[in-house]
Design a protein around this motif. Sequence first.
Motif, PDB file in Angstrom:
ATOM      1  N   VAL A  79       0.822  -1.220   0.000  1.00 18.64           N
ATOM      2  CA  VAL A  79       0.000   0.000   0.000  1.00 18.64           C
ATOM      3  C   VAL A  79       0.850   1.261   0.000  1.00 18.64           C
ATOM      4  CG1 VAL A  79      -1.967  -1.091   1.121  1.00 18.64           C
ATOM      5  CG2 VAL A  79      -0.198  -0.029   2.506  1.00 18.64           C
ATOM      6  N   THR A  80       2.141   1.154  -0.019  1.00 17.46           N
ATOM      7  CA  THR A  80       3.007   2.331   0.023  1.00 17.46           C
ATOM      8  C   THR A  80       2.766   3.282  -1.153  1.00 17.46           C
ATOM      9  OG1 THR A  80       4.649   1.042   1.217  1.00 17.46           O
ATOM     10  CG2 THR A  80       5.395   3.103   0.229  1.00 17.46           C
ATOM     11  N   ASP A  90       1.530   7.212  -0.760  1.00 14.74           N
ATOM     12  CA  ASP A  90       2.316   8.310  -1.338  1.00 14.74           C
ATOM     13  C   ASP A  90       1.442   9.213  -2.200  1.00 14.74           C
ATOM     14  OD1 ASP A  90       4.549   7.367  -0.097  1.00 14.74           O
ATOM     15  OD2 ASP A  90       5.386   6.394  -1.877  1.00 14.74           O
ATOM     16  N   VAL A  91       0.615   8.632  -3.038  1.00 17.81           N
ATOM     17  CA  VAL A  91      -0.270   9.421  -3.902  1.00 17.81           C
ATOM     18  C   VAL A  91      -1.267  10.209  -3.071  1.00 17.81           C
ATOM     19  CG1 VAL A  91      -2.090   9.242  -5.643  1.00 17.81           C
ATOM     20  CG2 VAL A  91       0.006   7.928  -5.898  1.00 17.81           C
ATOM     21  N   LEU A 144      -1.717  14.324  -2.958  1.00 15.42           N
ATOM     22  CA  LEU A 144      -3.003  14.984  -3.225  1.00 15.42           C
ATOM     23  C   LEU A 144      -3.438  15.847  -2.046  1.00 15.42           C
ATOM     24  CD1 LEU A 144      -4.995  12.155  -5.026  1.00 15.42           C
ATOM     25  CD2 LEU A 144      -4.090  14.252  -6.014  1.00 15.42           C
ATOM     26  N   LEU A 145      -3.219  15.371  -0.837  1.00 14.71           N
ATOM     27  CA  LEU A 145      -3.565  16.145   0.346  1.00 14.71           C
ATOM     28  C   LEU A 145      -2.793  17.457   0.388  1.00 14.71           C
ATOM     29  CD1 LEU A 145      -5.031  16.292   3.115  1.00 14.71           C
ATOM     30  CD2 LEU A 145      -3.000  15.211   4.079  1.00 14.71           C
TER      31      LEU A 145
END
Length: 161
Positions: free
Chosen positions: A33-34, A38-39, A43-44
């Motif tokens: 899930v890394t 990261d994505v 986006l945050l």
Amino acid sequence: MGGGVMKPGGGGGGRRRRRHGGGGAQPMAEINVTPMVDVMLVLLIIFMVAAPLLTVGVPVELPKTAATALPSEAEEPLTVTITADGLVTIQTTEVPMDDLVNRLRAIATERADDRIFLRADGAVPYQTVAQVMGALNRGGFSSIGLVTDAGGPAMDGASDG
């Protein structure tokens, strides 16, 4: 990206295939899930930086009132701003007072909604605000919303403290 197939024979990275028995392929039980994290963090950060930039960029000191906010709509609202030194802007473009009605008429022909928001600095004389409101009306905008800051006096006779 996610799951894969793991060969039963262990780790060797050779290209040979075994044809003798010994079981089939087993599903890999780990999901990485890394990359997704990261994505999501990128986006945050983008949204945190972009959110303050979404407001109209002409700084004015709005008067405070007890009025409630107008309901939002689908089309981006058109905003006319009068700064403390008397400059008039449409969105972020400065417009001379002589050309205000002509520009508003051109904009009104392209818009479906006749609603417009007027932001005026609290130090601007009422005469100037009234003149700009008249220009907005002559320019084709009959629904004028005055933008203020919340938290002003309620003017209903009740004391606040």
